[in-house]
Design a protein around this motif. Structure first.
Motif, PDB file in Angstrom:
ATOM      1  N   VAL A  27       0.823  -1.217   0.000  1.00  0.00           N
ATOM      2  CA  VAL A  27       0.000   0.000   0.000  1.00  0.00           C
ATOM      3  C   VAL A  27       0.856   1.265   0.000  1.00  0.00           C
ATOM      4  O   VAL A  27       0.367   2.350  -0.342  1.00  0.00           O
ATOM      5  N   LEU A  28       2.138   1.135   0.379  1.00  0.00           N
ATOM      6  CA  LEU A  28       3.040   2.288   0.360  1.00  0.00           C
ATOM      7  C   LEU A  28       3.992   2.267  -0.833  1.00  0.00           C
ATOM      8  O   LEU A  28       4.788   3.201  -0.996  1.00  0.00           O
ATOM      9  N   ARG A  29       3.901   1.230  -1.667  1.00  0.00           N
ATOM     10  CA  ARG A  29       4.792   1.153  -2.821  1.00  0.00           C
ATOM     11  C   ARG A  29       4.510   2.295  -3.798  1.00  0.00           C
ATOM     12  O   ARG A  29       3.368   2.707  -3.996  1.00  0.00           O
ATOM     13  N   ASN A  30       5.569   2.756  -4.428  1.00  0.00           N
ATOM     14  CA  ASN A  30       5.447   3.852  -5.386  1.00  0.00           C
ATOM     15  C   ASN A  30       4.865   3.357  -6.705  1.00  0.00           C
ATOM     16  O   ASN A  30       5.360   2.391  -7.294  1.00  0.00           O
ATOM     17  N   ILE A  31       3.812   4.020  -7.153  1.00  0.00           N
ATOM     18  CA  ILE A  31       3.240   3.752  -8.468  1.00  0.00           C
ATOM     19  C   ILE A  31       3.119   5.081  -9.203  1.00  0.00           C
ATOM     20  O   ILE A  31       2.394   5.977  -8.769  1.00  0.00           O
ATOM     21  N   ALA A  32       3.871   5.219 -10.279  1.00  0.00           N
ATOM     22  CA  ALA A  32       3.841   6.441 -11.093  1.00  0.00           C
ATOM     23  C   ALA A  32       4.053   7.684 -10.227  1.00  0.00           C
ATOM     24  O   ALA A  32       3.382   8.705 -10.396  1.00  0.00           O
ATOM     25  N   GLY A  33       4.998   7.580  -9.295  1.00  0.00           N
ATOM     26  CA  GLY A  33       5.394   8.741  -8.501  1.00  0.00           C
ATOM     27  C   GLY A  33       4.626   8.978  -7.225  1.00  0.00           C
ATOM     28  O   GLY A  33       4.906   9.950  -6.502  1.00  0.00           O
ATOM     29  N   ARG A  34       3.668   8.099  -6.880  1.00  0.00           N
ATOM     30  CA  ARG A  34       2.862   8.303  -5.680  1.00  0.00           C
ATOM     31  C   ARG A  34       2.651   6.967  -4.976  1.00  0.00           C
ATOM     32  O   ARG A  34       2.641   5.912  -5.629  1.00  0.00           O
ATOM     33  N   PRO A  35       2.424   6.978  -3.663  1.00  0.00           N
ATOM     34  CA  PRO A  35       2.101   5.714  -2.985  1.00  0.00           C
ATOM     35  C   PRO A  35       0.800   5.131  -3.549  1.00  0.00           C
ATOM     36  O   PRO A  35      -0.118   5.874  -3.903  1.00  0.00           O
ATOM     37  N   MET A  36       0.737   3.817  -3.610  1.00  0.00           N
ATOM     38  CA  MET A  36      -0.472   3.182  -4.134  1.00  0.00           C
ATOM     39  C   MET A  36      -1.716   3.651  -3.389  1.00  0.00           C
ATOM     40  O   MET A  36      -2.778   3.858  -3.991  1.00  0.00           O
ATOM     41  N   LEU A  37      -1.599   3.819  -2.081  1.00  0.00           N
ATOM     42  CA  LEU A  37      -2.751   4.233  -1.282  1.00  0.00           C
ATOM     43  C   LEU A  37      -3.305   5.581  -1.735  1.00  0.00           C
ATOM     44  O   LEU A  37      -4.524   5.813  -1.657  1.00  0.00           O
ATOM     45  N   ALA A  38      -2.460   6.472  -2.218  1.00  0.00           N
ATOM     46  CA  ALA A  38      -2.926   7.773  -2.708  1.00  0.00           C
ATOM     47  C   ALA A  38      -3.852   7.601  -3.903  1.00  0.00           C
ATOM     48  O   ALA A  38      -4.893   8.269  -4.007  1.00  0.00           O
ATOM     49  N   TRP A  39      -3.477   6.711  -4.822  1.00  0.00           N
ATOM     50  CA  TRP A  39      -4.327   6.462  -5.996  1.00  0.00           C
ATOM     51  C   TRP A  39      -5.681   5.903  -5.585  1.00  0.00           C
ATOM     52  O   TRP A  39      -6.724   6.301  -6.107  1.00  0.00           O
ATOM     53  N   VAL A  40      -5.671   4.957  -4.624  1.00  0.00           N
ATOM     54  CA  VAL A  40      -6.918   4.328  -4.195  1.00  0.00           C
ATOM     55  C   VAL A  40      -7.814   5.350  -3.499  1.00  0.00           C
ATOM     56  O   VAL A  40      -9.018   5.440  -3.776  1.00  0.00           O
ATOM     57  N   TYR A  41      -7.230   6.136  -2.593  1.00  0.00           N
ATOM     58  CA  TYR A  41      -8.027   7.110  -1.845  1.00  0.00           C
ATOM     59  C   TYR A  41      -8.655   8.144  -2.772  1.00  0.00           C
ATOM     60  O   TYR A  41      -9.855   8.455  -2.666  1.00  0.00           O
ATOM     61  N   GLU A  42      -7.881   8.678  -3.700  1.00  0.00           N
ATOM     62  CA  GLU A  42      -8.424   9.709  -4.581  1.00  0.00           C
ATOM     63  C   GLU A  42      -9.456   9.139  -5.552  1.00  0.00           C
ATOM     64  O   GLU A  42     -10.429   9.813  -5.904  1.00  0.00           O
ATOM     65  N   ALA A  43      -9.280   7.878  -5.955  1.00  0.00           N
ATOM     66  CA  ALA A  43     -10.287   7.236  -6.792  1.00  0.00           C
ATOM     67  C   ALA A  43     -11.592   7.067  -6.020  1.00  0.00           C
ATOM     68  O   ALA A  43     -12.688   7.292  -6.558  1.00  0.00           O
ATOM     69  N   ALA A  44     -11.494   6.700  -4.750  1.00  0.00           N
ATOM     70  CA  ALA A  44     -12.694   6.548  -3.926  1.00  0.00           C
ATOM     71  C   ALA A  44     -13.399   7.888  -3.732  1.00  0.00           C
ATOM     72  O   ALA A  44     -14.637   7.969  -3.775  1.00  0.00           O
ATOM     73  N   LEU A  45     -12.626   8.956  -3.522  1.00  0.00           N
ATOM     74  CA  LEU A  45     -13.222  10.286  -3.341  1.00  0.00           C
ATOM     75  C   LEU A  45     -14.007  10.731  -4.577  1.00  0.00           C
ATOM     76  O   LEU A  45     -14.944  11.522  -4.469  1.00  0.00           O
ATOM     77  N   ALA A  46     -13.636  10.231  -5.737  1.00  0.00           N
ATOM     78  CA  ALA A  46     -14.312  10.622  -6.980  1.00  0.00           C
ATOM     79  C   ALA A  46     -15.654   9.930  -7.157  1.00  0.00           C
ATOM     80  O   ALA A  46     -16.371  10.226  -8.115  1.00  0.00           O
ATOM     81  N   CYS A  47     -15.993   9.012  -6.253  1.00  0.00           N
ATOM     82  CA  CYS A  47     -17.256   8.272  -6.341  1.00  0.00           C
ATOM     83  C   CYS A  47     -18.344   9.037  -5.600  1.00  0.00           C
ATOM     84  O   CYS A  47     -18.327   9.101  -4.363  1.00  0.00           O
ATOM     85  N   PRO A  48     -19.294   9.646  -6.301  1.00  0.00           N
ATOM     86  CA  PRO A  48     -20.250  10.549  -5.658  1.00  0.00           C
ATOM     87  C   PRO A  48     -21.222   9.858  -4.718  1.00  0.00           C
ATOM     88  O   PRO A  48     -21.834  10.528  -3.870  1.00  0.00           O
ATOM     89  N   GLN A  49     -21.383   8.542  -4.819  1.00  0.00           N
ATOM     90  CA  GLN A  49     -22.327   7.864  -3.936  1.00  0.00           C
ATOM     91  C   GLN A  49     -21.835   7.774  -2.492  1.00  0.00           C
ATOM     92  O   GLN A  49     -22.635   7.541  -1.572  1.00  0.00           O
ATOM     93  N   LEU A  50     -20.542   7.937  -2.277  1.00  0.00           N
ATOM     94  CA  LEU A  50     -19.984   7.784  -0.929  1.00  0.00           C
ATOM     95  C   LEU A  50     -20.141   9.074  -0.138  1.00  0.00           C
ATOM     96  O   LEU A  50     -19.737  10.143  -0.589  1.00  0.00           O
ATOM     97  N   ASP A  51     -20.711   8.975   1.062  1.00  0.00           N
ATOM     98  CA  ASP A  51     -20.839  10.141   1.936  1.00  0.00           C
ATOM     99  C   ASP A  51     -19.528  10.468   2.632  1.00  0.00           C
ATOM    100  O   ASP A  51     -19.288  11.621   3.011  1.00  0.00           O
TER     101      ASP A  51
END
Length: 251
Positions: A27-51
C-alpha cells in the motif's frame, strides 16, 4: 402523510494492511510517482455515492502518511485477520447504513464500479454485493484472478481460485463457457457486516483464502453485479508495473 424516505448513509472504507505477504508493504509502494494508497483514496473520493471515505490500517507508518496528507484514518488492531474484520471494526465507531469495502490494492478503481456495486441495494433483500467482469483468456487459469459463478438472479454460487466452471468437453460441443473474474470490492448492509465476526470460521474460506466464502457457507447471499470495467488488484511486482503503465498513460 407518509414519512419521507431517508437516503441511506454510505461509508467507504479502505483497509490498508501494511504486512501483506505476496507483495510486502504494497500500500506504500510507489506507483507512477505516488504511494499506491494515494491512488486508491483519490479514486474513492471521486465516487459521488460515498458520503465519507476513511482508511483503516494496522500500521503507524500508514497512519502517519494519512495524517500528513489529511486523509481520514482509523487505526485498527494488527490481529484482525481480514479486510472485512477491519471494516467491521470501523463500523463500531462510525455509523452508516451501507459500508463499502474498497481494497487498498485497487488503484484502478472508477466511479462506475461503485455505481454498479451499490445498484442492487434498491432491493431490500440484498445484504451483500460485489462485482464481476468478463475474464480475459490469460486470467482463466490464473489462481490470482478469482473466478465466480452465479445463479440466474445474480446470487453467487461459488468463488474460487480454480477455473470454474470446469469445461469437461473442452469445446467439443462447439460452445465455450463464459468465465467471470471477481473484482475485490464489496458493499454490506450494516446487519450483514455486524454478523461477519460472529460467524464460525469457514473451511472453504481457509482453503481458498477467500473471506467472502464465510458468508456463503453461513447462508448469507452475495449479489454479484456485472461491470464492463476491469481492474488489476496489485498482488505481485508484475501487477504493480502493469498498473503503473496504465496510470502514467492517464496523465
Amino acid at each position: 402523510m407518509p414519512p419521507e424516505k431517508r437516503t441511506p448513509r454510505i461509508l467507504g472504507v479502505i483497509p490498508a494492511r501494511l504486512a501483506s505477504t505476496r507483495l510486502p508493504r504494497k500500500v506504500l509502494r510507489n506507483i507512477a510517482g505516488r504511494p499506491m494508497l494515494a491512488w486508491v483514496y483519490e479514486a474513492a473520493l471521486a465516487c459521488p455515492q460515498l458520503d465519507q471515505v476513511i482508511i483503516a490500517t494496522d500500521s503507524d507508518e500508514v497512519a502517519a502518511l494519512c495524517h500528513q496528507q489529511n486523509w481520514p484514518v482509523q487505526l485498527t488492531s494488527p490481529d484482525l485477520p481480514s479486510g472485512t474484520d477491519r471494516l467491521h471494526a470501523v463500523s463500531q465507531l462510525i455509523d452508516a447504513d451501507i459500508y463499502v469495502n474498497i481494497q487498498g490494492d485497487e488503484p484502478l478503481l472508477k466511479p462506475e464500479h461503485l455505481t454498479a456495486l451499490l445498484r442492487p441495494f434498491t432491493r431490500p433483500e440484498v445484504e451483500v454485493s460485489t462485482l464481476k467482469v468478463r475474464c480475459t483468456p490469460d486470467n482463466i487459469n490464473n489462481p490470482n484472478a478469482v473466478k465466480v459463478v452465479t445463479a440466474a438472479d445474480g446470487r453467487a454460487l461459488y468463488f474460487s481460485r480454480a477455473t470454474i466452471p470446469y469445461n469437461r468437453d473442452h469445446d467439443r460441443d462447439g460452445t465455450t463457457p463464459q468465465y467471470w473474474k471477481h473484482l475485490g470490492l464489496y458493499a454490506y448492509r450494516k446487519a450483514a457486516l455486524q454478523s461477519f465476526p460472529t460467524l464460525p470460521p469457514s473451511t472453504l474460506e481457509h482453503t481458498e483464502r477467500l473471506e467472502q466464502l464465510r458468508f456463503l457457507e453461513n447462508n448469507i447471499h452475495i449479489h454479484v453485479e456485472p461491470t464492463d470495467h476491469d481492474t488489476i488488484g496489485v498482488d505481485t511486482e508484475e501487477d504493480l508495473q502493469k498498473v503503473a503503465a496504465i496510470l502514467l498513460q492517464r496523465r
